[in-house]
Design a protein around this motif. Structure first.
Motif, PDB file in Angstrom:
ATOM      1  N   LYS A 556       0.837  -1.201   0.000  1.00  0.00           N
ATOM      2  CA  LYS A 556       0.000   0.000   0.000  1.00  0.00           C
ATOM      3  C   LYS A 556       0.868   1.246   0.000  1.00  0.00           C
ATOM      4  O   LYS A 556       0.643   2.169  -0.771  1.00  0.00           O
ATOM      5  N   ILE A 557       1.855   1.308   0.889  1.00  0.00           N
ATOM      6  CA  ILE A 557       2.791   2.439   0.937  1.00  0.00           C
ATOM      7  C   ILE A 557       4.036   2.051   0.149  1.00  0.00           C
ATOM      8  O   ILE A 557       4.778   1.137   0.544  1.00  0.00           O
ATOM      9  N   GLN A 558       4.248   2.695  -0.952  1.00  0.00           N
ATOM     10  CA  GLN A 558       5.380   2.383  -1.800  1.00  0.00           C
ATOM     11  C   GLN A 558       6.683   2.934  -1.228  1.00  0.00           C
ATOM     12  O   GLN A 558       7.707   2.258  -1.221  1.00  0.00           O
ATOM     13  N   ALA A 559       6.652   4.181  -0.731  1.00  0.00           N
ATOM     14  CA  ALA A 559       7.865   4.800  -0.202  1.00  0.00           C
ATOM     15  C   ALA A 559       7.485   6.038   0.591  1.00  0.00           C
ATOM     16  O   ALA A 559       6.375   6.576   0.446  1.00  0.00           O
ATOM     17  N   ILE A 560       8.410   6.489   1.431  1.00  0.00           N
ATOM     18  CA  ILE A 560       8.265   7.741   2.174  1.00  0.00           C
ATOM     19  C   ILE A 560       9.427   8.642   1.778  1.00  0.00           C
ATOM     20  O   ILE A 560      10.592   8.232   1.821  1.00  0.00           O
ATOM     21  N   ARG A 561       9.106   9.853   1.396  1.00  0.00           N
ATOM     22  CA  ARG A 561      10.099  10.821   0.938  1.00  0.00           C
ATOM     23  C   ARG A 561      10.251  11.906   1.988  1.00  0.00           C
ATOM     24  O   ARG A 561       9.281  12.489   2.451  1.00  0.00           O
ATOM     25  N   HIS A 562      11.524  12.167   2.365  1.00  0.00           N
ATOM     26  CA  HIS A 562      11.829  13.181   3.373  1.00  0.00           C
ATOM     27  C   HIS A 562      12.689  14.264   2.723  1.00  0.00           C
ATOM     28  O   HIS A 562      13.750  13.978   2.155  1.00  0.00           O
ATOM     29  N   VAL A 563      12.221  15.488   2.794  1.00  0.00           N
ATOM     30  CA  VAL A 563      12.971  16.632   2.280  1.00  0.00           C
ATOM     31  C   VAL A 563      13.334  17.512   3.468  1.00  0.00           C
ATOM     32  O   VAL A 563      12.457  17.976   4.194  1.00  0.00           O
ATOM     33  N   MET A 564      14.642  17.731   3.660  1.00  0.00           N
ATOM     34  CA  MET A 564      15.118  18.543   4.783  1.00  0.00           C
ATOM     35  C   MET A 564      15.911  19.725   4.233  1.00  0.00           C
ATOM     36  O   MET A 564      16.763  19.565   3.360  1.00  0.00           O
ATOM     37  N   ARG A 565      15.590  20.901   4.765  1.00  0.00           N
ATOM     38  CA  ARG A 565      16.258  22.130   4.338  1.00  0.00           C
ATOM     39  C   ARG A 565      16.926  22.792   5.546  1.00  0.00           C
ATOM     40  O   ARG A 565      16.362  23.681   6.169  1.00  0.00           O
ATOM     41  N   PRO A 566      18.152  22.411   5.865  1.00  0.00           N
ATOM     42  CA  PRO A 566      18.862  23.057   6.977  1.00  0.00           C
ATOM     43  C   PRO A 566      19.530  24.349   6.515  1.00  0.00           C
ATOM     44  O   PRO A 566      19.937  24.485   5.365  1.00  0.00           O
ATOM     45  N   LEU A 623      20.172  28.533  13.804  1.00  0.00           N
ATOM     46  CA  LEU A 623      20.013  27.247  13.129  1.00  0.00           C
ATOM     47  C   LEU A 623      18.532  27.029  12.851  1.00  0.00           C
ATOM     48  O   LEU A 623      17.697  27.093  13.769  1.00  0.00           O
ATOM     49  N   ASP A 624      18.197  26.795  11.597  1.00  0.00           N
ATOM     50  CA  ASP A 624      16.816  26.528  11.179  1.00  0.00           C
ATOM     51  C   ASP A 624      16.804  25.257  10.340  1.00  0.00           C
ATOM     52  O   ASP A 624      17.626  25.095   9.418  1.00  0.00           O
ATOM     53  N   ILE A 625      15.863  24.372  10.647  1.00  0.00           N
ATOM     54  CA  ILE A 625      15.722  23.116   9.905  1.00  0.00           C
ATOM     55  C   ILE A 625      14.255  22.959   9.528  1.00  0.00           C
ATOM     56  O   ILE A 625      13.375  22.910  10.393  1.00  0.00           O
ATOM     57  N   GLY A 626      14.008  22.906   8.228  1.00  0.00           N
ATOM     58  CA  GLY A 626      12.661  22.676   7.724  1.00  0.00           C
ATOM     59  C   GLY A 626      12.518  21.277   7.169  1.00  0.00           C
ATOM     60  O   GLY A 626      13.432  20.768   6.495  1.00  0.00           O
ATOM     61  N   ASN A 627      11.384  20.615   7.438  1.00  0.00           N
ATOM     62  CA  ASN A 627      11.183  19.225   7.028  1.00  0.00           C
ATOM     63  C   ASN A 627       9.822  19.064   6.369  1.00  0.00           C
ATOM     64  O   ASN A 627       8.827  19.680   6.792  1.00  0.00           O
ATOM     65  N   ASN A 628       9.809  18.233   5.331  1.00  0.00           N
ATOM     66  CA  ASN A 628       8.572  17.819   4.681  1.00  0.00           C
ATOM     67  C   ASN A 628       8.599  16.306   4.519  1.00  0.00           C
ATOM     68  O   ASN A 628       9.634  15.737   4.094  1.00  0.00           O
ATOM     69  N   PHE A 629       7.489  15.664   4.849  1.00  0.00           N
ATOM     70  CA  PHE A 629       7.366  14.218   4.706  1.00  0.00           C
ATOM     71  C   PHE A 629       6.196  13.913   3.791  1.00  0.00           C
ATOM     72  O   PHE A 629       5.072  14.377   4.016  1.00  0.00           O
ATOM     73  N   GLU A 630       6.482  13.131   2.745  1.00  0.00           N
ATOM     74  CA  GLU A 630       5.463  12.726   1.794  1.00  0.00           C
ATOM     75  C   GLU A 630       5.493  11.218   1.637  1.00  0.00           C
ATOM     76  O   GLU A 630       6.553  10.579   1.805  1.00  0.00           O
ATOM     77  N   LYS A 644       0.228   7.659  -6.017  1.00  0.00           N
ATOM     78  CA  LYS A 644      -0.228   8.974  -5.591  1.00  0.00           C
ATOM     79  C   LYS A 644       0.683   9.526  -4.509  1.00  0.00           C
ATOM     80  O   LYS A 644       1.210   8.773  -3.682  1.00  0.00           O
ATOM     81  N   LYS A 645       0.846  10.861  -4.492  1.00  0.00           N
ATOM     82  CA  LYS A 645       1.644  11.522  -3.469  1.00  0.00           C
ATOM     83  C   LYS A 645       0.718  12.095  -2.400  1.00  0.00           C
ATOM     84  O   LYS A 645      -0.234  12.803  -2.710  1.00  0.00           O
ATOM     85  N   ILE A 646       1.021  11.769  -1.163  1.00  0.00           N
ATOM     86  CA  ILE A 646       0.233  12.248  -0.036  1.00  0.00           C
ATOM     87  C   ILE A 646       1.172  12.944   0.934  1.00  0.00           C
ATOM     88  O   ILE A 646       2.213  12.386   1.307  1.00  0.00           O
ATOM     89  N   THR A 647       0.810  14.157   1.353  1.00  0.00           N
ATOM     90  CA  THR A 647       1.610  14.906   2.312  1.00  0.00           C
ATOM     91  C   THR A 647       1.320  14.408   3.716  1.00  0.00           C
ATOM     92  O   THR A 647       0.158  14.419   4.160  1.00  0.00           O
ATOM     93  N   LEU A 648       2.348  13.961   4.426  1.00  0.00           N
ATOM     94  CA  LEU A 648       2.186  13.488   5.800  1.00  0.00           C
ATOM     95  C   LEU A 648       2.395  14.621   6.802  1.00  0.00           C
ATOM     96  O   LEU A 648       1.540  14.882   7.646  1.00  0.00           O
ATOM     97  N   ILE A 649       3.529  15.278   6.720  1.00  0.00           N
ATOM     98  CA  ILE A 649       3.837  16.408   7.603  1.00  0.00           C
ATOM     99  C   ILE A 649       4.288  17.562   6.724  1.00  0.00           C
ATOM    100  O   ILE A 649       5.220  17.426   5.941  1.00  0.00           O
ATOM    101  N   ASN A 650       3.631  18.673   6.873  1.00  0.00           N
ATOM    102  CA  ASN A 650       3.928  19.836   6.047  1.00  0.00           C
ATOM    103  C   ASN A 650       4.657  20.882   6.889  1.00  0.00           C
ATOM    104  O   ASN A 650       4.113  21.415   7.848  1.00  0.00           O
ATOM    105  N   ASN A 651       5.896  21.150   6.539  1.00  0.00           N
ATOM    106  CA  ASN A 651       6.690  22.198   7.191  1.00  0.00           C
ATOM    107  C   ASN A 651       6.826  21.972   8.694  1.00  0.00           C
ATOM    108  O   ASN A 651       6.311  22.720   9.522  1.00  0.00           O
ATOM    109  N   LEU A 652       7.531  20.925   9.035  1.00  0.00           N
ATOM    110  CA  LEU A 652       7.915  20.707  10.433  1.00  0.00           C
ATOM    111  C   LEU A 652       9.239  21.445  10.635  1.00  0.00           C
ATOM    112  O   LEU A 652      10.290  21.017  10.167  1.00  0.00           O
ATOM    113  N   ASN A 673       7.259  24.282  15.068  1.00  0.00           N
ATOM    114  CA  ASN A 673       5.924  24.460  14.501  1.00  0.00           C
ATOM    115  C   ASN A 673       5.790  23.603  13.265  1.00  0.00           C
ATOM    116  O   ASN A 673       6.785  23.270  12.600  1.00  0.00           O
ATOM    117  N   GLY A 674       4.570  23.249  12.956  1.00  0.00           N
ATOM    118  CA  GLY A 674       4.326  22.388  11.805  1.00  0.00           C
ATOM    119  C   GLY A 674       2.852  22.220  11.539  1.00  0.00           C
ATOM    120  O   GLY A 674       1.994  22.772  12.235  1.00  0.00           O
TER     121      GLY A 674
END
Length: 903
Positions: A556-566, A623-630, A644-652, A673-674
């Motif tokens: 059902k879940i093919q993959a989880i994508r994590h984007v981090m912007r430090p 220090l600022d770290i922004g995270n997105n999980f899809e 399909k792409k589903i947003t799990l956590i938007n701007n953690l 915040n998130g």
């Protein structure tokens, strides 16, 4: 004889001389009848008469018919030369100029110039009823007689419709100007014309199609039962253009505040032009209270549109002379203006104004304002912007703003704020090509801001005292920035900002020996100070993919994508000690018995409009770290090839700072915040938290000791909040599109700075609401899907949950905790019930609660709204005809809220 004498246009010939007879004639007996001699001796008329006048003044008689009469029939066409008649059978059609008659049988009588049209009769009954159409007017009678010569007609058992009004008459006379005179007619706006639920019976009706309906003595029937509702006469305008007219009021009795009987929302509508209108409405109570409303809408296509409304109420409680008598005046002004984007690409004007008495919505006795009483803020903004194209581009913006807290009654105004900005200039950029490197990307701007700020209260608004504490100043800033790539993976930016602040408000502070107190004196006059700072930032983007389909390709879940912007930043804020002064204050005695004076430091720019300069040097690293999980999820549709792409956590986001120049408490709190989205984005959750690494002493003051070293955890939670909203309906999980909410229900809330989700209740203005074509289509769609109600009931639900936690100084308390909800259920295509309420978990009580009931009664509509408790408890019942022609035919009863003074 006179006609012959004066109608003779030729020259009269000379009279011939009579011959003398040879024999004496017999005496002629004189006749009493006078006969013109000219007529007796008139010569024989010449058949070929040549008129001496070239253009005869007598016009040539008009032809018998102005146009050809065309006819056809599907059955047969029979010509009777002896009777000079034409018989048309089965789907017969006759056309003459703009007139058309279709019927089962039509007879054209050329002798009398009459056209007869009727129905066909067979074993099953009558069919092919005549339809008489001329221009936009359409009549459906049983039979008709039409005169081709004078264009008049006699119509039997006619049915005609004009602008939604259906009229039935056994006998109708039609004049040649399309005016219809009807006898013993009945009219209604019901959709079921064979069995209307209501109708009006009138002896005489005059119908001018597209213009007006005038009726004589009229009474009303409901399902064939006569009612005492009667009128001596009535006038209904039918023009599609807006017309001026009376707005019928609502009658009732106010028992909550002893204001007596009242009329509300009555007045006059002025159709000033196609671009502008005005409605003047008023309320009046028998104890002397009254209210006035002015509402105007204006629009010009491709240019602008807007509306303006002013409300004023003079409220009296009880009667003059009684001990509980009070008098209060409140007002509210709203203005909304928007400019079309096509009007002018380089300038724009907009306005959104909502100001007035802070207690207007709470104290107003008008039913329309009860829901808006839950709004705590009134806000306004009027702005004009102008762009001057070129290199560089110049933007000018003037804005006047207003913010008003209805709880504290504090008002903040800027009258106005003027901003000027010059576009970016790249002094070292190449004349052509892409800018590269740190030098070529150097750019600078110029920004200027002038402001006049007023802080006052509701009681002083509009008086000269409101300007006593006004602040004025101007700020100039020149930011210089550059950016470049480092090692192809890191983005580096650096900037410095120079600011010059002008102010007209400064202070002088000294110590008064006589009163032993610090005295602050306000000084009005020009003064200025200058500041600057430097900052740099380096950041990158990291991508991570965690596959789950290595073993199971159909997972059902093919993959989880994590984007981090430090990102790492460095900021320097110099200390501007030259703008600070010292003065001696109170005398104290130290441990050795020496008398010393305390020294206090201040800056004369304290309290100026743009703040004061900093007197402490700061050199900090951030220090600022922004995270997105899809998540990539396998689609349910087998034809889809991509997941399909589903947003799990938007701007953690995580952020903190460390001040290298501070002598203590170098580390700033960690802020988190998130946002999360669940259930196909129907539920959104936003959260934030503040974590402080330092401990508190016994007096709950922060000390320069880490909390973990003081026997506690790594961080100390000082503040947190969660806000959740949830919106769904019966189609949320079926994949069907959701129906849009009626835009009109949002308008009143938006203008009052309220919520648009009905969580504070819904404004129910039944009296002035117009039943539109969209309403009809929506109701027809409900009835068409009647079978859906057998296994599902349409519904919608909106939730809002909020909780705030505070623990800055060991309070450990919930500052606020509430749940609000609003929803509607369609029990049937004609029954809708709804409610808006909430629960305050902190104070353990229900918030503002409103129940709504709505019933569609074919040509009528019935509404009932009820606020069961609180000082706003009230109810309103309304039943009236949907048609805009007869919307003044209504019954409305309401209970006003009890006396509301202050909060």
């Amino acid at each position: 004889m006179f006609i012959n004498t004066f109608g003779y246009t030729q020259d009269i010939p000379n009279k011939p001389k009579p011959e003398i007879p040879a024999v004496k004639p017999k005496p002629i007996q004189k006749d009493s009848t006078t006969i013109s001699v000219d007529s007796l001796i008139k010569p024989k008329p010449n058949l070929k008469v040549i008129d001496s006048v070239k253009n005869d003044s007598i016009k040539k008689p008009k032809e018998f018919l102005d146009d050809k009469v065309t006819y056809s029939a599907d059955g047969r066409v029979s010509l009777n030369n002896k009777e000079q008649k034409i018989y048309l059978y089965d789907k017969a059609v006759v056309k003459y100029q703009d007139m058309e008659i279709t019927a089962g049988i039509i007879v054209i009588d050329n002798n009398t110039n009459l056209i007869y049209a009727g129905r066909l009769k067979d074993s099953t009954g009558y069919s092919q009823q005549p339809v008489f159409t001329q221009a936009q007017n359409k009549v459906e009678p049983d039979s008709i007689i039409f005169n081709k010569e004078n264009k008049k007609a006699i119509i039997f058992n006619s049915r005609t419709e004009d602008s939604g009004m259906n009229i039935f008459a056994p006998l109708t006379k039609r004049e040649n100007d399309s005016t219809l005179f009807m006898k013993d007619a009945r009219f209604t706006t019901a959709e079921n014309l064979d069995d209307p639920e209501y109708q009006f019976i009138s002896d005489k009706i005059k119908l001018v199609p597209g213009k007006k309906i005038v009726v004589g003595p009229t009474y009303m029937e409901i399902y064939g039962v006569p009612t005492p509702i009667a009128l001596p006469f009535a006038y209904f305008p039918l023009s599609k253009e807006q017309k001026s007219g009376i707005i019928f009021p609502t009658f009732g009795e106010d028992t909550g505040s002893d204001r007596g009987y009242f009329i509300q929302n009555g007045g006059y509508y002025f159709a000033i032009s196609d671009y502008l209108d005005l409605a003047v409405l008023g309320d009046y109570y028998t104890n002397g209270s009254y209210g006035l409303r002015l509402e105007s809408n204006y629009a010009k296509r491709y240019r602008f549109n807007g509306n303006l409304a002013f409300r004023y109420e003079n409220l009296l409680t009880s009667e003059r002379g009684f001990p509980d008598f009070t008098q209060n005046t409140i007002y509210n002004l709203r203005w909304s203006h928007s400019q079309d984007a096509k009007a002018n690409p380089n300038s724009r004007f907009s306005a959104s104004v909502n100001l007035g008495s802070s207690q207007f919505f709470r104290q107003s006795v008008n039913q329309n304002n009860i829901v808006n009483s839950q709004n705590n803020t009134l806000a306004s903004s009027v702005s004009f912007s102008k762009t001057f194209p070129g290199e560089p581009q110049v933007n000018v913006n003037a804005t006047a703003t207003h913010s008003q807290n209805t709880q504290t009654e504090q008002i903040n105004l800027t009258l106005p704020t003027l901003q000027v900005s010059v576009g970016r200039v790249f002094p070292f950029a190449p004349k052509s090509g892409v800018k590269k490197g740190i030098i070529q990307n150097i750019n600078l701007q110029y920004n200027s801001r002038a402001e006049y700020r007023i802080t006052t209260t509701d009681s002083l608004f509009g008086k000269s005292e409101m300007f006593d504490d006004a602040l004025a100043g101007m700020q100039h800033s020149i930011p210089i920035t550059t950016n470049f790539k480092l090692f192809d993976y890191f983005s580096v930016s650096a900037s410095t900002n120079f600011q010059e602040n002008w102010t007209l408000n400064t202070i002088r502070r000294s110590f008064d020996e006589n009163t032993q107190s610090v005295v602050t004196t306000d000084i009005n006059g020009f003064d200025s100070f200058r500041t600057y700072n430097f900052s740099a930032n380096i950041g990158t983007t990291l991508y991570g993919m965690f596959p789950f389909n290595k073993k199971n390709k159909n997972a059902k879940i093919q993959a989880i994508r994590h984007v981090m912007r430090p990102s790492l930043s460095y900021t320097v804020q110099p200390a501007f000690d030259q703008y600070f002064e010292e003065f001696e204050t109170f005398e104290t005695v130290d441990a050795d018995g020496n008398t010393i004076r305390e020294v206090e430091e201040f800056t004369r720019f304290e309290g100026s409009i743009f703040g004061s300069p900093n007197n402490r040097y700061s050199s900090s690293i951030g220090l600022d770290i922004g995270n997105n999980f899809e998540a990539k999820v396998r689609s349910k549709d087998s034809t889809e090839t991509e997941p399909k792409k589903i947003t799990l956590i938007n701007n953690l986001n995580f952020s903190t700072r460390y001040d290298l120049a501070a002598d203590s408490l170098n580390l700033a709190p960690l802020r988190i915040n998130g946002g999360l989205n669940f259930l196909k984005d129907k539920m959104s959750v936003n959260f934030s938290a503040t974590l402080d690494p330092y401990a508190l002493d016994n007096n709950n003051n922060k000390i320069n000791t880490f909390n973990i070293d003081n026997g506690g955890s790594l961080f100390r939670l000082t503040a947190a909040n969660i806000n959740m909203s949830y919106s769904l309906n019966n189609n949320s999980f079926s994949g069907k599109p959701e129906s849009e909410k009626d835009q009109r229900q949002r308008d009143e809330s938006v203008r009052a700075n309220g919520r648009t989700d009905d969580l504070f209740g819904r404004t129910e203005d039944f009296t002035t609401r117009v039943y539109t074509e969209e309403d009809k289509e929506r109701q027809k769609e409900k009835e068409a899907n009647l079978t859906d109600y057998n296994y599902k009931i349409p519904w919608n639900l909106r939730l809002a949950y909020a909780v705030n936690y505070n623990n800055t100084r060991r309070e450990d308390r919930i500052a606020s905790h509430s749940l609000m909800f609003s929803g509607d259920i369609e029990l049937s295509p004609k029954w809708t019930v709804g409610a808006s309420s909430g629960y305050d978990f902190l104070n353990k009580g229900f918030t503002f609660t409103q129940f709504r009931f709505e019933r569609d009664l074919l040509s009528w509509r019935m509404n009932f709204s009820w606020v069961p408790f609180s000082n706003l408890s009230s109810w309103n019942f309304f039943i009236g005809i949907k048609s805009n022609f007869l919307k003044d035919l209504k019954y409305e009863q309401r209970r006003q809220p009890d006396q509301r003074l202050g909060n």
